[in-house]
Design an enzyme around this catalytic site. Structure first.
Site, PDB file in Angstrom:
ATOM      1  CE  LYS A  12      -3.061   5.894  -1.920  1.00 20.33           C
ATOM      2  NZ  LYS A  12      -4.033   6.771  -2.569  1.00 20.33           N
ATOM      3  CG  ASN A  65      -3.629   7.618  11.891  1.00 20.70           C
ATOM      4  OD1 ASN A  65      -2.504   7.940  11.499  1.00 20.70           O
ATOM      5  ND2 ASN A  65      -3.933   6.391  12.240  1.00 20.70           N
ATOM      6  CG  ASP A 114       0.246  -1.447  14.542  1.00 22.19           C
ATOM      7  OD1 ASP A 114      -0.064  -1.177  13.370  1.00 22.19           O
ATOM      8  OD2 ASP A 114      -0.590  -1.673  15.441  1.00 22.19           O
ATOM      9  CE1 TYR A 156      -3.225   2.981   0.580  1.00 24.04           C
ATOM     10  CE2 TYR A 156      -1.928   3.422   2.560  1.00 24.04           C
ATOM     11  CZ  TYR A 156      -2.879   3.816   1.634  1.00 24.04           C
ATOM     12  OH  TYR A 156      -3.479   5.053   1.761  1.00 24.04           O
TER      13      TYR A 156
END
Ligand code: NAD
Ligand code: WQD
Length: 334
Positions: free
Chosen positions: A152, A178, A294, A148
């Site tokens: 981008k 976010n 994460d 992903y």
């Protein structure tokens, strides 16, 4: 201006359409509705008391929109259409490159061929990767850690190269942090299919009783309270940043890269506390192992967009929670 909004029926796109219509622009939404519903656009028109046009088309298939662009001649394109799930991108990388990279090539090429103008692109903090030091500036190294993020970053490069060859294409690469929350009307918001993967939509579904408790992924990070830290910003602030970018490109054509965040790290535990305080609902939670992939913390240095445009994200965490909760209550009652 005539503004073509690809992916305009989606979460961020629909909020941005409201701002564009409120500012008096003519809007056509190009969407294939694979992750959204046409009814959202009816709500956008209800909220603004303005009309927009809809083109059911696919950014992967230039033949579905090129003729329209040649005829309608948009002066600006805001390009949201894309796939956005990190996990899904690991399982289906070709889909992500096809939609996010080839889709961007197709839209930018058609726009340049009809004369060009301002192009605002939905990029992401995911282009920075895991090792960036906080806060992240636009000059921090870009090292995506999943397809992903790569898709981008590649799309950004495509736009930079097209801008170099065809300076009549002005470009704003907006790297969102976010986005959370919803329009204060409670009529539109984020509506993920299935079990939400992201913190705030999941928490809202704990608050309304859909799920019994929140899983907090990690309480042993090297952060103040041990939970993950993110730069949450209100989706209406993010929507506003697109209007600001269009105005800036109109007055000062070129290529800009801007972080869009509040520049403030907020932890998962702080978000739980805010949600409880603002809504009066209890959020039961359990502490679980860290979620693979994460990072401990991610927050922006947002000063570049402010320096260039005097704009900054103004809505608070409490605004994000209050608006998300209004939307959640309304959509779960539907
Ligand atoms: P979303 O899924 O709600 O909206 C995307 C829209 O694009 C949907 O309406 C979908 O139907 C449409 N679309 C998808 N593929 C298409 C195709 N091939 N042709 C035409 N339309 C297509 O997502 P969102 O949260 O509104 O995100 C918008 C953009 O912002 C995306 O490009 C995403 O990668 C980027 N972004 C989102 C976030 C976030 O946290 N939501 C963060 C950073 C960047
Ligand atoms: C935030 C924090 C989790 C869910 C993702 C994409 C990113 C961008 C936005 C598009 C983390 C914790 C989460 C839960 C939790 N999208 N968490 N329990 O991962 O920062 O960003 O969405 O560009 O590319 O990666 O957002 O909301 O998933 O997580 O404890 O049920 O909440 O571990 O610390 P993230 P998130």
């Amino acid at each position: 201006m005539r503004v073509l909004v690809t992916g305009g029926a989606g979460y961020i796109g629909s909020h941005t359409c409201i701002r564009l219509l409120e500012a008096g622009h003519e809007v056509t939404v190009l969407d294939n509705f694979q992750n959204s519903r046409p009814e959202v656009l009816d709500r956008v028109q209800t909220i603004t008391d303005a009309t927009l046009e809809v083109l059911h088309a696919d950014v992967r298939a230039p033949e579905s929109f090129t003729q329209f662009m040649g005829e309608w001649k948009p002066e600006a394109v805001v390009h949201f259409a894309g796939l956005k799930s990190v996990n899904e991108s690991v399982e289906k990388p070709a889909e992500y490159y096809s939609t996010n990279v080839q889709g961007t090539v197709n839209v930018a090429r058609a726009f340049v061929e009809m004369g060009g103008g301002a192009f605002v692109f939905s990029s992401t903090a995911a282009v920075y990767g895991a090792e960036a030091t906080m806060p992240v500036t636009e000059n921090s190294p870009t090292r995506p850690v999943n397809p992903y993020g790569w898709s981008k970053l590649m799309a950004e490069q495509v736009l930079k190269d097209i801008h170099t060859a065809h300076p009549q294409l002005s470009v704003a690469l907006l790297r969102y942090f976010n986005p959370v929350g919803a329009h204060p009307s409670g009529l539109i918001g984020e509506d993920p299919a299935g079990v939400p993967a992201n913190l705030m939509p999941y928490m809202a579904r704990v608050a309304d009783g859909t799920y019994p408790s929140l899983k907090v992924f990690g309480s042993d990070y090297p952060t103040a309270d041990g939970s993950g830290v993110r730069d949450f910003l209100h989706v209406d602030d993010l929507a506003e940043s697109h209007i600001v970018a269009l105005k800036s490109l109109a007055g000062d054509p070129g290529l800009v890269t801007w972080n869009v965040g509040r520049g403030e790290g907020v932890s998962v535990f702080e978000m739980v506390a805010a949600f409880q305080r603002v809504t009066g609902r209890r959020i039961p939670y359990s502490v679980e192992p860290r979620r693979p992939g994460d990072v401990a913390e991610s927050y922006a240095d947002p000063t570049e967009i402010e320096r260039a445009t005097s704009w900054r994200a103004g809505r608070s965490v409490d605004d994000m929670v209050a608006d998300l909760w209004r939307w959640q209550k309304r959509s779960s009652a539907d």
